[in-house]
Write an enzyme that holds these catalytic residues in place. Structure first.
Site, PDB file in Angstrom:
ATOM      1  NE  ARG A 286      47.462  41.605  47.063  1.00 15.16           N
ATOM      2  CZ  ARG A 286      46.908  40.805  47.526  1.00 15.16           C
ATOM      3  NH1 ARG A 286      45.780  39.846  47.435  1.00 15.16           N
ATOM      4  NH2 ARG A 286      47.138  40.861  49.221  1.00 15.16           N
ATOM      5  CG  HIS A 290      42.379  42.103  46.997  1.00 14.36           C
ATOM      6  ND1 HIS A 290      42.340  41.195  45.952  1.00 14.36           N
ATOM      7  CD2 HIS A 290      41.036  42.655  46.990  1.00 14.36           C
ATOM      8  CE1 HIS A 290      40.924  41.422  45.118  1.00 14.36           C
ATOM      9  NE2 HIS A 290      40.184  41.975  45.897  1.00 14.36           N
ATOM     10  CE1 TYR A 299      46.549  38.458  52.196  1.00 20.38           C
ATOM     11  CE2 TYR A 299      45.173  39.772  53.374  1.00 20.38           C
ATOM     12  CZ  TYR A 299      45.759  39.569  52.276  1.00 20.38           C
ATOM     13  OH  TYR A 299      45.680  40.401  51.142  1.00 20.38           O
TER      14      TYR A 299
HETATM   15  C1  LIG Z   1      31.997  36.114  41.569  1.00 25.30           C
HETATM   16  C2  LIG Z   1      32.453  36.972  42.742  1.00 25.30           C
HETATM   17  N1  LIG Z   1      32.871  36.549  43.672  1.00 25.30           N
HETATM   18  C3  LIG Z   1      33.432  37.088  44.738  1.00 25.30           C
HETATM   19  C4  LIG Z   1      33.907  38.245  44.493  1.00 25.30           C
HETATM   20  C5  LIG Z   1      34.599  38.983  45.781  1.00 25.30           C
HETATM   21  N2  LIG Z   1      36.039  39.274  45.086  1.00 25.30           N
HETATM   22  C6  LIG Z   1      36.498  40.187  44.552  1.00 25.30           C
HETATM   23  S1  LIG Z   1      38.011  40.101  44.302  1.00 25.30           S
HETATM   24  C7  LIG Z   1      38.369  38.372  44.716  1.00 25.30           C
HETATM   25  C8  LIG Z   1      39.379  37.658  44.631  1.00 25.30           C
HETATM   26  C9  LIG Z   1      40.025  37.343  43.209  1.00 25.30           C
HETATM   27  O1  LIG Z   1      41.040  36.812  43.280  1.00 25.30           O
HETATM   28  P1  LIG Z   1      42.083  36.468  41.873  1.00 25.30           P
HETATM   29  O2  LIG Z   1      41.159  35.878  41.136  1.00 25.30           O
HETATM   30  O3  LIG Z   1      43.316  35.775  42.367  1.00 25.30           O
HETATM   31  O4  LIG Z   1      42.521  37.983  41.349  1.00 25.30           O
HETATM   32  P2  LIG Z   1      43.479  39.157  42.072  1.00 25.30           P
HETATM   33  O5  LIG Z   1      42.541  39.973  42.968  1.00 25.30           O
HETATM   34  O6  LIG Z   1      44.228  38.350  42.780  1.00 25.30           O
HETATM   35  O7  LIG Z   1      44.025  39.800  41.065  1.00 25.30           O
HETATM   36  C10 LIG Z   1      37.131  37.986  45.031  1.00 25.30           C
HETATM   37  C11 LIG Z   1      36.713  36.832  45.727  1.00 25.30           C
HETATM   38  C12 LIG Z   1      33.468  38.898  43.256  1.00 25.30           C
HETATM   39  N3  LIG Z   1      33.924  40.126  42.899  1.00 25.30           N
HETATM   40  N4  LIG Z   1      33.020  38.266  42.085  1.00 25.30           N
END
Ligand SMILES: Cc1ncc(C[n+]2csc(CCOP(=O)(O)OP(=O)(O)O)c2C)c(N)n1
Ligand SMILES: [Mg+2]
Length: 392
Positions: A286, A290, A299
């Site tokens: 990425r 985020h 970080y």
């Molecule tokens: C069930 C749930 N827990 C926490 C969140 C908060 N949250 C939003 S994005 C994220 C990280 C996701 O990371 P990843 O699966 O690696 O996907 P990326 O954003 O890197 O594409 C989190 C914890 C959420 N949206 N849904």
């Protein structure tokens, strides 16, 4: 990260110089068909003996390049719009264009996709107007496209939830007899590295494995879940998790549009022919934040980002097209111009999006309405009417 993989070998017949292997980060289990320097690797045989290659015409190669450039430009425009206060938030795909275009173009028209909130490149490949997710993130609608018409479901913010939706759908099409032939249907579920720690994703793996469902789990390992690095999710490479659930897992260079296409197409075809699920780990990065609410400099260090810049998914296709004389400067300039035109058009249309009446928030809660929701709609209307001079 790849330490645990040293025992696995990939027997690639390389037509290009050996630089391809070093470019794969020295990880013998990473399927790669185009090195960061733009060298083409003729074919690669994965750990399970499957040989991956692509056979594109020059026109198709140019088409992939065009997709990558347009998708990146539209994404940059969306980020700019958010910065100017025109969107509430934006989740950029910067750096993940090849993973999305490669897998998106590998889908056959009848295949069904279940995205997260970052799959703007796959959405584009499905032929959906790129303005659709901007309406969602502007808060004026809830997505707007028809999942059945485009075979691309609504964006899912709840991490990992769509993998279960996809699994249920995949079990359903099996029961409907829609698999087992060349023109059968397959399902792809997108999710991130962080999502692999969710119960939903692991349950989806169990159900899909046990029912041998026609599904491809496409994990874009972009190395972070917001600020949490990969080593906080797993002690083994993510693709190897599949073995514990009883189906194959494969790691592909997610910055290589050709390899991503080849691996996804094979996995989808296996699924549609009744050979069950595959987990694809698209190893990528990425490059941006985020979302627009995040500051990644808090970080991660700049040198890490720079190291990944050298593996840029678009630069390597450009280098390849140039070396092979498939495209020249005139073509690249035309594509840039086209991307600019499309992004300006997008901007104009976003700015012209009307604000919906407040009551529309209730419109799509249930397909056929509900007395409770109707009562809430009436209550809001009465409340808004209570303001002096209100037009509501
Ligand atoms: C069930 C749930 N827990 C926490 C969140 C908060 N949250 C939003 S994005 C994220 C990280 C996701 O990371 P990843 O699966 O690696 O996907 P990326 O954003 O890197 O594409 C989190 C914890 C959420 N949206 N849904
Ligand atoms: Mg991630």
């Amino acid at each position: 990260m790849a330490k645990g993989d040293r025992g696995t070998t990939v027997r690639g017949r390389r037509a290009a110089p050996r630089s391809g292997q070093a470019a794969a980060g020295g990880d013998p289990a990473l399927v790669q068909l185009l090195t960061p320097e733009g060298e083409r690797i003729e074919s690669v045989t994965g750990p399970d003996g499957t040989t991956y290659s692509v056979d594109f015409t020059d026109e198709e190669y140019r088409g992939l390049y065009r997709d990558l450039v347009v998708v990146r430009k539209l994404d940059a425009e969306a980020t700019a719009l958010q910065r100017q206060g025109e969107l509430g938030i934006w989740a950029s795909l910067l750096g993940q264009e090849a993973a999305q275009v490669g897998s998106g173009r590998a889908l056959r028209p009848q295949d069904m996709a279940f995205p997260t909130y970052r799959e703007h490149g796959v959405l584009y490949c499905r032929g959906i107007d790129p303005i659709m997710p901007l309406g969602l993130f502007r808060g004026v609608d809830q997505g707007g496209w028809d999942p059945n018409e485009f075979k691309f479901n609504m964006y899912t913010i709840v991490i990992g939830a769509q993998t279960l939706h996809a699994t249920g759908y995949a079990m359903g099409i099996t029961m409907d007899g829609k698999t087992g032939t060349d023109d059968g249907e397959a399902v792809i579920a997108y999710f991130g590295d962080g999502a692999t720690s969710q119960g939903d994703v692991n349950e989806a793996f169990v159900w899909s494995g046990v029912f041998n469902s026609p599904i491809v789990f496409f994990c874009q390992n972009n190395q972070y879940a917001i600020s949490e690095p990969l080593e906080r999710q797993t002690r083994i490479p993510l693709y190897r998790r599949a073995a514990g659930f009883g189906f194959p897992g494969i790691r592909v260079d997610g910055n290589d549009v050709l390899a991503t296409y080849a691996v996804t197409r094979t996995a989808l075809d296996n699924a549609r022919h009744g050979q069950g699920p595959t987990l694809i780990e698209a190893f990528t990065y990425r490059m941006g934040a985020h979302t627009t609410t995040d500051d990644p400099t808090r970080y991660r260090i700049a040198s890490e980002v720079e190291a990944w810049q050298a593996k840029d998914p678009i630069a390597r296709v450009k280098a390849f097209l140039t070396k092979q004389q498939i495209a020249d400067e005139t073509f690249f300039a035309e594509v840039d111009e086209e991307a600019k035109r499309e992004s300006l058009h997008l901007r104009e249309r976003v700015l012209a999006m009307p604000d919906p009446p407040p009551s529309t928030i209730f419109d799509h809660v249930y397909a056929h309405g509900s007395p409770l929701v109707d009562a809430q709609r009436d209550e809001l209307a009465r409340y808004l009417d209570s303001f002096e001079g209100s037009k509501h």
